[in-house]
Design a protein around this motif. Structure first.
Motif, PDB file in Angstrom:
ATOM      1  N   UNK B 252       0.660  33.455  20.239  1.00 13.88           N
ATOM      2  CA  UNK B 252       1.996  33.130  20.700  1.00 13.88           C
ATOM      3  C   UNK B 252       3.000  33.706  19.737  1.00 13.88           C
ATOM      4  N   UNK B 253       4.231  33.782  20.185  1.00 15.32           N
ATOM      5  CA  UNK B 253       5.295  34.335  19.348  1.00 15.32           C
ATOM      6  C   UNK B 253       6.608  33.723  19.792  1.00 15.32           C
ATOM      7  N   UNK B 254       7.476  33.458  18.820  1.00 18.33           N
ATOM      8  CA  UNK B 254       8.796  32.932  19.157  1.00 18.33           C
ATOM      9  C   UNK B 254       9.712  33.166  17.956  1.00 18.33           C
ATOM     10  N   UNK B 255      10.884  32.550  18.014  1.00 18.85           N
ATOM     11  CA  UNK B 255      11.860  32.661  16.939  1.00 18.85           C
ATOM     12  C   UNK B 255      11.563  31.567  15.909  1.00 18.85           C
ATOM     13  N   UNK B 256      11.583  31.912  14.632  1.00 19.57           N
ATOM     14  CA  UNK B 256      11.368  30.915  13.589  1.00 19.57           C
ATOM     15  C   UNK B 256      12.670  30.157  13.369  1.00 19.57           C
ATOM     16  N   UNK B 257      12.653  28.867  13.652  1.00 19.47           N
ATOM     17  CA  UNK B 257      13.864  28.068  13.512  1.00 19.47           C
ATOM     18  C   UNK B 257      14.968  28.653  14.361  1.00 19.47           C
ATOM     19  N   UNK B 258      16.142  28.836  13.742  1.00 18.47           N
ATOM     20  CA  UNK B 258      17.284  29.388  14.466  1.00 18.47           C
ATOM     21  C   UNK B 258      17.345  30.911  14.329  1.00 18.47           C
ATOM     22  N   UNK B 259      16.286  31.510  13.764  1.00 18.10           N
ATOM     23  CA  UNK B 259      16.236  32.963  13.623  1.00 18.10           C
ATOM     24  C   UNK B 259      17.066  33.441  12.449  1.00 18.10           C
ATOM     25  N   UNK B 260      17.146  34.788  12.282  1.00 20.15           N
ATOM     26  CA  UNK B 260      16.583  35.821  13.145  1.00 20.15           C
ATOM     27  C   UNK B 260      15.100  36.123  12.919  1.00 20.15           C
ATOM     28  N   UNK B 261      14.467  35.518  11.912  1.00 16.36           N
ATOM     29  CA  UNK B 261      13.040  35.781  11.720  1.00 16.36           C
ATOM     30  C   UNK B 261      12.257  35.427  12.988  1.00 16.36           C
ATOM     31  N   UNK B 262      11.355  36.332  13.370  1.00 15.02           N
ATOM     32  CA  UNK B 262      10.437  36.053  14.474  1.00 15.02           C
ATOM     33  C   UNK B 262       9.071  35.742  13.880  1.00 15.02           C
ATOM     34  N   UNK B 263       8.279  34.968  14.594  1.00 15.49           N
ATOM     35  CA  UNK B 263       6.923  34.703  14.093  1.00 15.49           C
ATOM     36  C   UNK B 263       5.916  34.916  15.208  1.00 15.49           C
ATOM     37  N   UNK B 264       4.685  35.148  14.786  1.00 14.55           N
ATOM     38  CA  UNK B 264       3.561  35.160  15.723  1.00 14.55           C
ATOM     39  C   UNK B 264       2.412  34.417  15.066  1.00 14.55           C
ATOM     40  N   UNK B 265       1.605  33.748  15.875  1.00 13.62           N
ATOM     41  CA  UNK B 265       0.400  33.077  15.386  1.00 13.62           C
ATOM     42  C   UNK B 265      -0.813  33.833  15.912  1.00 13.62           C
ATOM     43  N   UNK B 266      -1.843  33.898  15.085  1.00 12.46           N
ATOM     44  CA  UNK B 266      -3.053  34.620  15.483  1.00 12.46           C
ATOM     45  C   UNK B 266      -4.287  33.915  14.935  1.00 12.46           C
ATOM     46  N   UNK B 267      -5.389  34.077  15.645  1.00 13.91           N
ATOM     47  CA  UNK B 267      -6.674  33.557  15.169  1.00 13.91           C
ATOM     48  C   UNK B 267      -7.073  34.273  13.881  1.00 13.91           C
TER      49      UNK B 267
END
Lengths: 305, 305
Positions: B252-267
């Motif tokens: 999955x991927x979304x905005x970290x907090x209020x951004x602008x950093x984006x994050x993704x999670x991976x196995x």
């Protein structure tokens, strides 16, 4: 392919507090039974709808619609003759229409040796439920799977059976009527963002409490800010009954589905009779007769009989 | 009572997809460190705020406010002298202000041998965080407790650390600015009921997926219908970066907090470098420089140093 197949599906509590449309709990005890016999030709016939107020027209009967959907899903056109035994009341918020639809789908699946999986069976049962109660899975999914079920998505079907420690379930049936249609019409079309977030946090707490076996966390999550406030105003006595349940030690209490049945959850060592009595007394004080059922969770879900 | 105490608190991802204000995840690696020395008198002094842009005025510094709240909670009035080492950027959505507040509260708790519990420490840290970023616990709680944390309620403080299998975390920092205030102002004041319910179902799926170790379920839940759609329009390149992360195999991927950093999670066995490269490339294609960090979850939370 068999000549006969019979399936039973339990009743259920929809919503389970804040989980409007997305949480459901299967209830031990009463349920609906659907028996399907194969017959020559391609007709679908309802010999017995289980209650004089229920339609024998197969295009209007939830069990028959679900059975026909299974038949169609596997490309069959055999004739089917249904007999439905209603163990659940026709209305009141105990998931009766969902149980009939699930039992119809499971019986047809067995009759045809169709081997449909849970998601496919739910999609078929949903056709029956949608004819009378809307496109929701929060009664269908627990009735099929047993236990506490999270409905992540209706389309595509994405439901998750959650672990849950054994609990006592108190159902209280006040002598009042609330049509599902009216209960649904009372829901707000939109909700303030803060309410939406608090509701989500409460549902998440219930889910985490169930998965982790933390009943205090589950209890703190049973707090519905969207449906219960507007429906409580349509259900005289409910607010007092809920308060009485909590005062008598219940983990939580809310409206079962669209009501008017109220429910409370309690630990195994809680005094469920005391909770039930307190709730009934609260309704009496509000001028309404009520009776209570003390039961538990149906962990098995729909099964062949 | 000690003469010195030092605490470190990790950065964190707020919201974690649909969990606006109610889910947070502690991130391994960078964090803020607060060292507090006892001094004569009753003053609170910030010797080093850790960055020239941060206030040394103790009534405006998040770490000092949190430390003062701990001091006040235990009825002490000893003088404190703070040195803050900022391992986290001042803005960008990595929970820097929260980490400073948590480290300030934990260091003061240690200095005073105050023995405050997590809820009390969070209430103190919240005073610091509220001065700069609003009354939210979704960065504070994971920074204090580590791991994935559900915030059921801010007042009273009710937070739950959730079990979560080990994951890789990809943080991507595009060269853009989005003020937290603007990101919050973009949020809708109310949401359609169906959106609220879908959001709740997705959060519940994330929570159940975490608790049950079902990463596919967690993945299906990382779908934010409330904050991400409006914030994505303020963050050029994000939508493409998110799409690139999913195409490269991220859970999955979304905005970290209020951004602008984006994050993704991976196995653990996913190719995190490939996901990071794909996200950076997507920003470049949108005309924005970006760099990525590949890390994991901080399971420990704030600790004394």
């Amino acid at each position: 392919m068999h000549d006969h197949a019979t399936a039973f599906a339990p009743g259920s509590i929809g919503n389970v507090g804040p989980g409007l449309d997305i949480l459901g709990l299967a209830i031990a005890g009463a349920g609906d039974t659907v028996e399907i016999a194969r017959m020559d030709g391609t007709a679908m016939v309802v010999d017995d709808a289980g209650h004089p107020d229920l339609p024998t027209d197969p295009t209007a009967n939830t069990a028959a619609i679900a059975a026909a959907a299974v038949r169609s899903a596997v490309g069959s056109s055999i004739g089917m003759r249904l007999r439905i035994t209603k163990g659940l009341p026709l209305s009141g918020g105990q998931g009766g229409s969902a149980a009939s639809a699930v039992a119809g789908a499971v019986a047809a699946n067995a009759l045809l040796d169709a081997g449909l999986d849970s998601a496919a069976l739910l999609a078929c049962a949903l056709e029956g439920e949608a004819a009378v109660a809307g496109r929701h899975l929060d009664n269908l999914a627990p009735s099929l799977l047993g236990g506490l079920v999270l409905v992540r998505s209706v389309s595509p079907v994405d439901v998750v059976r959650l672990p849950l420690p054994p609990l006592q379930v108190i159902l209280v049936h006040p002598d009042q009527r609330l049509r599902t249609r009216d209960a649904r019409a009372a829901l707000p079309a939109s909700v303030p963002r803060e309410v939406a977030l608090q509701q989500a946090a409460n549902i998440a707490a219930m889910v985490a409490g169930a998965c982790l076996g933390d009943l205090e966390l589950l209890s703190r999550g049973i707090d519905d800010r969207i449906a219960e406030p507007v429906r409580a105003s349509l259900l005289p006595g409910f607010a007092a009954a809920r308060r009485a349940a909590l005062d008598a030690g219940a983990l939580g209490s809310s409206i079962s589905g669209a009501g008017p049945t109220a429910f409370a959850l309690a630990r195994l060592d809680d005094d469920a009779s005391r909770i039930a009595s307190a709730m009934v007394a609260a309704y009496l004080e509000a001028g309404l007769m009520a009776h209570a059922t003390i039961t538990g969770i149906d962990d098995e879900g729909a099964r062949r009989r």
